[in-house]
Design a protein around this motif. Structure first.
Motif, PDB file in Angstrom:
ATOM      1  N   GLN A   7      29.829  25.513  30.294  1.00  0.00           N
ATOM      2  CA  GLN A   7      30.869  25.864  31.724  1.00  0.00           C
ATOM      3  C   GLN A   7      30.300  27.577  32.010  1.00  0.00           C
ATOM      4  OE1 GLN A   7      34.693  26.499  29.882  1.00  0.00           O
ATOM      5  NE2 GLN A   7      35.722  26.930  32.382  1.00  0.00           N
ATOM      6  N   GLN A   9      31.470  30.601  34.833  1.00  0.00           N
ATOM      7  CA  GLN A   9      32.862  30.547  35.420  1.00  0.00           C
ATOM      8  C   GLN A   9      32.248  32.594  36.264  1.00  0.00           C
ATOM      9  OE1 GLN A   9      35.829  31.228  32.669  1.00  0.00           O
ATOM     10  NE2 GLN A   9      37.111  29.559  34.420  1.00  0.00           N
ATOM     11  N   LEU A  26      37.940  37.939  30.256  1.00  0.00           N
ATOM     12  CA  LEU A  26      38.185  35.590  30.211  1.00  0.00           C
ATOM     13  C   LEU A  26      37.394  35.582  29.228  1.00  0.00           C
ATOM     14  CD1 LEU A  26      37.447  34.957  34.428  1.00  0.00           C
ATOM     15  CD2 LEU A  26      39.179  34.259  32.519  1.00  0.00           C
ATOM     16  N   HIS A  30      38.150  32.842  26.181  1.00  0.00           N
ATOM     17  CA  HIS A  30      37.426  31.544  25.418  1.00  0.00           C
ATOM     18  C   HIS A  30      36.692  31.501  23.827  1.00  0.00           C
ATOM     19  CE1 HIS A  30      36.841  29.748  29.433  1.00  0.00           C
ATOM     20  NE2 HIS A  30      36.723  31.167  29.971  1.00  0.00           N
ATOM     21  N   SER A  37      31.201  32.420  23.948  1.00  0.00           N
ATOM     22  CA  SER A  37      31.424  32.564  25.442  1.00  0.00           C
ATOM     23  C   SER A  37      30.557  34.159  25.823  1.00  0.00           C
ATOM     24  CB  SER A  37      32.469  32.999  25.683  1.00  0.00           C
ATOM     25  OG  SER A  37      33.090  34.072  24.988  1.00  0.00           O
ATOM     26  N   VAL A 138      30.366  28.607  26.740  1.00  0.00           N
ATOM     27  CA  VAL A 138      31.415  29.274  28.250  1.00  0.00           C
ATOM     28  C   VAL A 138      30.224  30.587  28.764  1.00  0.00           C
ATOM     29  CG1 VAL A 138      32.968  30.036  29.854  1.00  0.00           C
ATOM     30  CG2 VAL A 138      33.114  28.385  28.247  1.00  0.00           C
ATOM     31  N   VAL A 140      30.921  33.717  31.735  1.00  0.00           N
ATOM     32  CA  VAL A 140      30.964  34.192  32.728  1.00  0.00           C
ATOM     33  C   VAL A 140      30.495  35.410  33.421  1.00  0.00           C
ATOM     34  CG1 VAL A 140      33.489  35.636  32.891  1.00  0.00           C
ATOM     35  CG2 VAL A 140      33.127  33.815  31.059  1.00  0.00           C
ATOM     36  N   CYS A 230      30.754  24.503  37.301  1.00  0.00           N
ATOM     37  CA  CYS A 230      31.004  26.158  37.887  1.00  0.00           C
ATOM     38  C   CYS A 230      32.099  26.302  38.104  1.00  0.00           C
ATOM     39  CB  CYS A 230      30.464  26.528  38.288  1.00  0.00           C
ATOM     40  SG  CYS A 230      29.928  28.291  39.309  1.00  0.00           S
ATOM     41  N   ASP A 231      32.753  27.305  38.474  1.00  0.00           N
ATOM     42  CA  ASP A 231      34.295  27.487  39.026  1.00  0.00           C
ATOM     43  C   ASP A 231      33.672  28.840  39.480  1.00  0.00           C
ATOM     44  OD1 ASP A 231      35.305  28.513  36.765  1.00  0.00           O
ATOM     45  OD2 ASP A 231      36.970  27.827  37.678  1.00  0.00           O
ATOM     46  N   ILE A 233      35.810  33.147  40.210  1.00  0.00           N
ATOM     47  CA  ILE A 233      37.363  33.700  39.929  1.00  0.00           C
ATOM     48  C   ILE A 233      37.626  34.806  40.764  1.00  0.00           C
ATOM     49  CG2 ILE A 233      38.755  34.302  38.253  1.00  0.00           C
ATOM     50  CD1 ILE A 233      37.793  32.189  36.839  1.00  0.00           C
ATOM     51  N   SER A 261      38.577  28.703  41.480  1.00  0.00           N
ATOM     52  CA  SER A 261      39.996  27.976  40.945  1.00  0.00           C
ATOM     53  C   SER A 261      41.136  28.457  40.726  1.00  0.00           C
ATOM     54  CB  SER A 261      38.789  27.350  39.257  1.00  0.00           C
ATOM     55  OG  SER A 261      38.650  28.546  38.974  1.00  0.00           O
TER      56      SER A 261
END
Lengths: 351, 290
Positions: A7, A9, A26, A30, A37, A138, A140, A230-231, A233, A261
């Motif tokens: 994932q 972010q 963030l 996770h 992460s 994840v 970030v 993918c999102d 923030i 998101s």
């Protein structure tokens, strides 16, 4: 492929809103949930290192947190644009000689100071490399501080465009040395200096062999960024002036088909707005408990903070009204700087 | 503070979000109030200064705030046209060879050219104004645009760009004319970055360093002993916000001390905290320096 589950972010926002801190928080969140992460920053001012309370980040992801309960862990990685770029040159150059030619070019050696956007480009590459390794669940990303949060996404294409620059390539063509073109050349020489231009053009030409590799890569990155994995923030401060930026950012991301998101409203000042009458009444009550000068100060201090409360409230309301689908999270304004892991973990728990 | 206002050209730099535009505009207002012809320059920005003075965004056009205060947001393409015209003298030649799209492309393809052209233009503008304040771009590496002439001079050993870089460096390093000021907040990260920028500045150049502007500085928040048991529910908010302010103030004092280790008292100017922020001319006038 295992990495398909990774994932991604991307934490965006203008300078000074607390991106770095919240990106780290963030990633920690996770880990608290039992995942592995990593937080990536390309910030040259070593701010992530500050926030994490460690002095220096190494060239490879470094473990900063282990959750003994469930095996979750967080790593941090600070990108060094030059070495990333060097590695890419070696990877995509058709021969060691071409790679060497580029690495020795004096403009290339000063690339990051001379071409804006090259750092962002390298960040994208690094993200992709880590994503591709499938080593983390994840990732970030703390994006670099830019006037426009969206510039980060445009950087790879800009780099490719720049390298594709036909004008510069033409400069090296022998046909230009004759006829009418000679006048143009003379003018370039007078304005920029032909030796330097040649140097630039040589670099651009050496890059042509690598370009297809770069472009393929840029396309892959775009695909990952647009995928469901993918999102984005957005981090913002609750200020009147920031609202417009948030709206523009949301609109642009939407147009570009990226998935925004959540918005993290940092430095949110929660509190109750009291009426003037109420305050006057409270002042009398306070004066019975504190010295009169102290009571005076308590009231004045309270009044001075009212704008923060009002701004925070109206910012939140406005976002909820105009972007109802966006997940909104407020992070309370802390009186002290976030400078160690314990504080970051505390913030992570509220996210 | 007094010494910095003596500089004819001031570059205001610092980490993103610390209030560079606010401080640059405040300094310019002070200069203009003293009846000096003053110009605020932005380097290819989103037009934040114009917004602050409630003017429309007009890139590369001098905008009049009042008789003694003007502002301009320089763009690389326009600076390029001017630079070229000075070399070739004929406008029609420029139009023939560089239509707009081409120019834009060309300027962005030559490394460092953007910054060189804009800095060159700033130095030219000194002929027309008593004082120029430059709201330097926010970037991860705060002083980068000022470092470009040095990089270009190193990389390009001769030719027009080398000369242009040298010309700019000479003007930048003239201590009677030019100063650099940094803006910070009294928080750990901006303070660390200020110290780093200062170290880079002194190591890589001989620019005159004018000092640090400490934005959003809290004035004294005195210690008040808690009288908890007597505090009713209604009065608790006053105490909570006091505790917040007091904690922030103590934190700010710690950061101030770390700045004081590197900078002399005369190099530090505080700018009082405005809870609402500075969004227009009236707010700017209200900003108190101490």
């Amino acid at each position: 492929m295992n990495h398909n589950a990774t994932q991604l972010q991307i934490v965006c926002g203008t300078g000074g809103v607390g991106k770095t801190t919240l990106a780290a928080a963030l990633a920690l969140k996770h880990a608290l949930l039992g995942k592995k992460s990593v937080v990536i920053t390309i910030d040259p001012a070593k701010r992530l290192a500050d926030a994490l309370g460690i002095k220096k980040l190494s060239d490879a992801p470094q473990k900063i947190f282990t959750n003994t309960n469930n095996g979750g862990a967080t790593y941090a990685f600070m990108l060094e644009p030059k070495s990333t770029f060097d590695r890419l040159i070696h990877k995509y150059a058709p021969s060691p000689a071409v790679a060497e030619k580029i690495l020795q070019n004096s403009i290339y050696q000063n690339l990051s100071s001379m071409i804006s956007g090259s750092q962002e480009y390298m960040a994208m590459e690094m993200i992709f490399e880590i994503w591709d390794s499938g080593e983390f669940e994840v990732i970030v990303v703390d994006t670099p501080p830019l006037q426009n949060a969206i510039d980060f996404l445009l950087a790879p294409q800009k780099m490719v465009d720049l390298l594709r620059d036909s004008l510069l390539q033409h400069l090296l063509k022998p046909s230009l040395a004759q006829g009418a073109a000679q006048g143009i050349l003379k003018m370039f020489d007078k304005i920029i200096g032909f030796e330097f231009l040649k140097n630039v053009a040589e670099l651009v030409v050496s890059f042509q062999d690598l370009l297809s590799g770069f472009e393929a890569r840029a396309a892959q990155i775009r695909e990952v960024f647009k995928s469901k994995k993918c999102d984005f923030i957005l981090v913002a401060s609750p200020q009147v002036t920031a609202f417009e930026d948030v709206q523009n950012f949301a609109k642009t991301l939407n147009e570009m088909d990226y998935n925004l998101s959540a918005i993290l409203v940092n430095r949110f000042f929660a509190g109750k707005v009291l009426s003037t009458a109420q305050i006057t009444q409270d002042k009398t009550a306070l004066a019975q408990i504190f010295k009169s000068s102290e009571a005076e100060f308590l009231v004045q201090n309270f009044q001075e903070h009212l704008p923060l409360i009002k701004q925070s409230d109206s910012f939140k309301t406005k976002i909820q009204k105009t972007l109802p689908k966006l997940k909104l999270n407020t992070i309370l304004f802390e009186a002290t700087d976030v400078h160690d892991l314990a504080m970051l973990v505390r913030i992570a728990k509220t996210l | 503070m007094r010494t910095i206002l003596n500089s004819r050209l001031i570059f205001v730099s610092g980490k993103g979000g610390v209030g560079k535009t606010t401080i640059a505009s405040k300094l310019a207002l002070l200069q203009a109030e003293a009846q000096h012809n003053t110009l605020i320059v932005e380097l290819n920005s989103l037009g934040n200064v114009a917004k602050l003075f409630d003017l429309p965004s007009c890139p590369n056009t001098i905008q009049v705030i009042n008789k003694t205060l003007h502002t301009i947001n320089l763009t690389p393409a326009a600076c390029f046209e001017e630079y070229v015209l000075r070399q070739i003298k004929f406008k029609f030649l420029f139009k023939t060879f560089f239509d707009n799209r081409l120019v834009k492309h060309f300027v962005s393809a030559i490394p460092g050219l953007n910054e060189l052209l804009m800095l060159g233009k700033v130095i030219d503008l000194l002929k027309a104004y008593d004082h120029i304040i430059v709201d330097a771009q926010a970037s991860g590496h705060g002083l980068s645009s000022l470092q470009v002439p040095y990089v270009v001079k190193r990389v390009v050993k001769f030719g027009p760009l080398h000369h242009q870089a040298q010309k700019i460096i000479t003007a930048l390093e003239d201590h009677n004319t030019t100063s650099v000021a940094l803006v910070t907040l009294l928080e750990e990260m901006p303070v660390n970055e200020t110290l780093e920028s200062f170290a880079t500045l002194t190591k890589t150049s001989s620019l005159h360093f004018a000092g640090v502007f400490i934005n959003q500085a809290l004035k004294n928040v005195p210690e008040i002993l808690e009288a908890k048991k007597n505090l009713s529910q209604a009065l608790k908010p006053y105490w909570q916000i006091y505790e917040f302010a007091r904690m922030r103030f103590t934190g700010q004092q710690e950061q101030l001390q770390s700045l004081q280790k590197t900078f002399a008292a005369s190099q530090l100017t505080s700018v009082a905290y405005l809870p609402n922020g500075a969004h227009n001319k009236t707010d700017l006038a209200d900003l108190e320096l101490f």
